[in-house]
Design a protein around this motif. Sequence first.
Motif, PDB file in Angstrom:
ATOM      1  N   VAL A  41       0.839  -1.205   0.000  1.00  0.00           N
ATOM      2  CA  VAL A  41       0.000   0.000   0.000  1.00  0.00           C
ATOM      3  C   VAL A  41       0.873   1.253   0.000  1.00  0.00           C
ATOM      4  O   VAL A  41       0.632   2.189  -0.768  1.00  0.00           O
ATOM      5  CB  VAL A  41      -0.979  -0.010   1.202  1.00  0.00           C
ATOM      6  CG1 VAL A  41      -1.618   1.363   1.403  1.00  0.00           C
ATOM      7  CG2 VAL A  41      -2.047  -1.085   1.009  1.00  0.00           C
ATOM      8  N   TRP A  45       0.894   4.019  -2.996  1.00  0.00           N
ATOM      9  CA  TRP A  45       0.532   5.419  -2.769  1.00  0.00           C
ATOM     10  C   TRP A  45       1.697   6.359  -3.045  1.00  0.00           C
ATOM     11  O   TRP A  45       1.500   7.472  -3.538  1.00  0.00           O
ATOM     12  CB  TRP A  45      -0.011   5.621  -1.351  1.00  0.00           C
ATOM     13  CG  TRP A  45      -1.496   5.430  -1.336  1.00  0.00           C
ATOM     14  CD1 TRP A  45      -2.190   4.362  -0.833  1.00  0.00           C
ATOM     15  CD2 TRP A  45      -2.473   6.320  -1.879  1.00  0.00           C
ATOM     16  NE1 TRP A  45      -3.528   4.547  -1.043  1.00  0.00           N
ATOM     17  CE2 TRP A  45      -3.741   5.740  -1.668  1.00  0.00           C
ATOM     18  CE3 TRP A  45      -2.411   7.548  -2.524  1.00  0.00           C
ATOM     19  CZ2 TRP A  45      -4.918   6.349  -2.082  1.00  0.00           C
ATOM     20  CZ3 TRP A  45      -3.584   8.161  -2.934  1.00  0.00           C
ATOM     21  CH2 TRP A  45      -4.821   7.556  -2.699  1.00  0.00           C
ATOM     22  N   TYR A 119      -8.075  -0.202  -0.463  1.00  0.00           N
ATOM     23  CA  TYR A 119      -6.693  -0.458  -0.872  1.00  0.00           C
ATOM     24  C   TYR A 119      -6.561  -1.804  -1.577  1.00  0.00           C
ATOM     25  O   TYR A 119      -5.778  -1.944  -2.511  1.00  0.00           O
ATOM     26  CB  TYR A 119      -5.744  -0.409   0.319  1.00  0.00           C
ATOM     27  CG  TYR A 119      -5.623   0.954   0.972  1.00  0.00           C
ATOM     28  CD1 TYR A 119      -5.958   2.128   0.291  1.00  0.00           C
ATOM     29  CD2 TYR A 119      -5.185   1.074   2.270  1.00  0.00           C
ATOM     30  CE1 TYR A 119      -5.849   3.364   0.894  1.00  0.00           C
ATOM     31  CE2 TYR A 119      -5.064   2.302   2.878  1.00  0.00           C
ATOM     32  CZ  TYR A 119      -5.396   3.446   2.193  1.00  0.00           C
ATOM     33  OH  TYR A 119      -5.273   4.669   2.799  1.00  0.00           O
ATOM     34  N   ARG A 151     -10.913   2.852  -5.828  1.00  0.00           N
ATOM     35  CA  ARG A 151     -11.085   3.086  -4.397  1.00  0.00           C
ATOM     36  C   ARG A 151     -12.509   2.841  -3.937  1.00  0.00           C
ATOM     37  O   ARG A 151     -12.747   2.455  -2.795  1.00  0.00           O
ATOM     38  CB  ARG A 151     -10.719   4.534  -4.072  1.00  0.00           C
ATOM     39  CG  ARG A 151      -9.522   4.650  -3.199  1.00  0.00           C
ATOM     40  CD  ARG A 151      -9.173   6.079  -2.973  1.00  0.00           C
ATOM     41  NE  ARG A 151      -9.433   6.439  -1.596  1.00  0.00           N
ATOM     42  CZ  ARG A 151      -9.099   7.594  -1.097  1.00  0.00           C
ATOM     43  NH1 ARG A 151      -8.522   8.504  -1.821  1.00  0.00           N
ATOM     44  NH2 ARG A 151      -9.354   7.859   0.163  1.00  0.00           N
TER      45      ARG A 151
END
Length: 152
Positions: A41, A45, A119, A151
Motif C-alpha cells: 500500500v 501510494w 486499498y 477506491r
Amino acid sequence: MHADESEQPGQKVISTREQCVDAAVTEKGCSPKAAQFVVRVLDMWELLEASARGLCPSDQRLLTDSISPRGYSVRFPSFDGGGELESLQIAQFLVDALGQWPTFKGRVVLADAPSIRSYERMLTAFDSVYTPTGGYDPLDVDDLIVVLNARL
C-alpha cells in the motif's frame, strides 16, 4: 527507490522491502501477510502521489475531473484506527521509526474512514496497469484514473 541507506541513530539500515516486512514482523509482532500488505500500500501510494505531481497541467485537470466527483484527491489517507489498528501501527513503525517512505513522515495518522477494502481494490487495479522495472516509472493519467477510481 524507497530505502534509506544512511543509518540514523537508533535505526536499522533497511535496503529491501523484504527487510521492511521482517522488521515489522519482528518489532511489531504482526503477521508477514499484514506487513506485506502495508508495504504494498505504501509503495503504491508513493507512486500514485509522485505520478500525479508529475503530470502536465492538462492531465492534472483530466485527473481531477475524473476523480473529484468521488470526493478524494491523490493523497495517501492512511489507515483507520478502528478495525485497521494493526495496519496503522505497522505503517507508523515503517515510516516514523524506520524512516522508510519519507514522503509520508507525519502523515500516517488516523484516517477518517476504513480503507483496507479500498486499498485491496486499488492494488488489484494497480497490478493490472503497473509493471515494476526496478526503477522509477510513473503512471500516466489514464492508469492513475483506473487505480484511483478503484477506491470505491
